[in-house]
Design a protein around this motif. Structure first.
Motif, PDB file in Angstrom:
ATOM      1  N   SER A 230       2.589  -9.895  -3.192  1.00  0.00           N
ATOM      2  CA  SER A 230       2.237  -8.787  -2.560  1.00  0.00           C
ATOM      3  C   SER A 230       3.648  -8.142  -2.264  1.00  0.00           C
ATOM      4  N   ALA A 231       4.722  -8.761  -1.901  1.00  0.00           N
ATOM      5  CA  ALA A 231       5.919  -8.078  -1.945  1.00  0.00           C
ATOM      6  C   ALA A 231       6.570  -7.345  -3.002  1.00  0.00           C
TER       7      ALA A 231
ATOM      8  N   TYR B  49       1.584 -13.811  -1.032  1.00  0.00           N
ATOM      9  CA  TYR B  49       2.674 -12.985  -0.392  1.00  0.00           C
ATOM     10  C   TYR B  49       3.759 -12.680  -1.410  1.00  0.00           C
TER      11      TYR B  49
END
Length: 171
Positions: free
Chosen positions: A10-11, A7
Motif C-alpha cells: 500500500s505504501a 501495508y
C-alpha cells in the motif's frame, strides 16, 4: 506477516502515485504509474483475488505501456527524440522505479514461499468475476467500454495529420 506485506504494498502504491502526479516528464510519470498499478496488483493478490491481480497487471500496466509506446511511435520526432531517449537511460531516471519494483518483487517471493494468500481473504476465481461483471455490474462495464471507445476515437482524431481542404478551388 501478510498484513505487514499489505501495508508495504500500500505504501509503495501511494508513493508511486504521488511520484507519478508530481513528475514533469511524461515518461518518468509513466514509470511510476506502472509501478502504482503493479502495487495494486500485489494488493489484489494479497487479498486473495488472484484473477483480479492478473487482470490488473495484464490489462492496466501492459495496455498503458503499449499505448504509450504507440503514441511515441506515432509522434516520431527524429533526432530530438533520440537525444531525449538517451537522457532517459541515465540512472537517476530509473533507479527510483527499480527500487520500488524490487520491493514488490520481494513481497511476491515472500508470499509464494510462505504458501500463498489464502489466509488473508477469500479466493476469487474467474467465474465469480464474470458473474459479477455481467450481472449486477453490466451497466458499469458497458459505460466503461463506451468511455474507452470515445477515447479511441478522440486519440485517432488528435493523432491524424491535418488535411488542408480545398473545396471548390481549381488547381
Amino acid at each position: 506477516m501478510m498484513l505487514i506485506l499489505f501495508y508495504i504494498a500500500s505504501a509503495v502504491a501511494v508513493f508511486a502515485t504521488l511520484m507519478m502526479i508530481t513528475r514533469l516528464n511524461a515518461v518518468h510519470g509513466l514509470l511510476y504509474l506502472i509501478l502504482s498499478l503493479l502495487a495494486v496488483g500485489v494488493l489484489f493478490f494479497l487479498l486473495g483475488a488472484h484473477f483480479a491481480a492478473v487482470l490488473e497487471v495484464i490489462i492496466y500496466a501492459g495496455a498503458i505501456m503499449v499505448l504509450f509506446v504507440f503514441v511515441i511511435m506515432m509522434l516520431n520526432q527524429g533526432q530530438k527524440t533520440v537525444d531525449q531517449e538517451r537522457s532517459w537511460l541515465q540512472p537517476a531516471t530509473w533507479i527510483g522505479p527499480s527500487l520500488l519494483a524490487l520491493i514488490l518483487f520481494a513481497e511476491l517471493l515472500i508470499v509464494i514461499v510462505l504458501g500463498g494468500s489464502a489466509e488473508t481473504g477469500q479466493l476469487v476465481d474467474s467465474k465469480h468475476v464474470a458473474i459479477a461483471l455481467y450481472g449486477p455490474y453490466l451497466l458499469a462495464v458497458e459505460l466503461a467500454s463506451m468511455l474507452l471507445l470515445a477515447g479511441l476515437v478522440g486519440a485517432y482524431h488528435l493523432g491524424k495529420p491535418m488535411i488542408k481542404k480545398t473545396w471548390g478551388k481549381k488547381s
